[in-house]
Design a protein around this motif. Structure first.
Motif: not given
Length: 175
Positions: A1-11, A16-21
């Protein structure tokens, strides 16, 4: 897993958290049985509308009694008293139609339609589309006759443009 994959997962997690809020914050605002507020008339005062209705009835009675001079005077007074109501303008147009002055009537009808577009909406009790179509045809014939007599008169050409505008407005209405 490279840096771009980790960034997109966190995004995605943050979205998801902000939309559920947001959804939980606005929960219950859109109730299916709750009616949206209806549009209120321009005046908003029932006393003024009742007073205007009484005066309009008097003018209509005068028009039907063929007392056009007095009816026009009262209609002009109503236009001054209620400058943002379309009904006095419609009545003045009706008076001009009775006087066989279709072009002058069209100017009054144009003002009335601009003040209250419901005159062209078939779904409202104010609908006047059929009458306006007939008057537009009559006024256009009158203007065409005047243009044949005076082809260089700019005022007649301006009048024709206004009638064409009304014709388009009627054609584009719900009627």
């Amino acid at each position: 897993m490279d840096r771009l994959d980790r960034f997109s997962i966190w995004a995605i997690v943050i979205l998801l958290i902000s939309s559920s809020a947001l959804v939980s914050y606005h929960m219950g605002e859109a109730i299916p049985g709750k009616e949206a507020p209806q549009r209120v008339s321009v005046t908003g005062n029932a006393g003024i509308n009742a007073e205007l209705g009484n005066k309009v009835r008097v003018i209509r009675n005068l028009i039907e009694a063929n007392n056009l001079g007095k009816a026009e005077t009262f209609a002009r007074e109503l236009i001054l008293q209620y400058p943002y109501e379309g009904e006095p303008r419609m009545l003045t147009g009706d008076i001009f139609i009775r006087k066989q002055e279709a072009v002058k009537a069209m100017f009054e009808y144009k003002e009335a339609i601009e003040l209250n577009p419901d005159y062209l909406d078939k779904k409202t009790p104010f609908f006047q589309g059929k009458k306006l179509k007939a008057v537009v045809r009559e006024a256009l014939e009158e203007i065409e006759k005047k243009i044949k007599l005076k082809p260089d008169d700019e005022s007649i050409k301006r009048d024709r443009k206004i009638i064409y505008y009304l014709q388009r407005r009627i054609a584009g209405s719900c009627g």
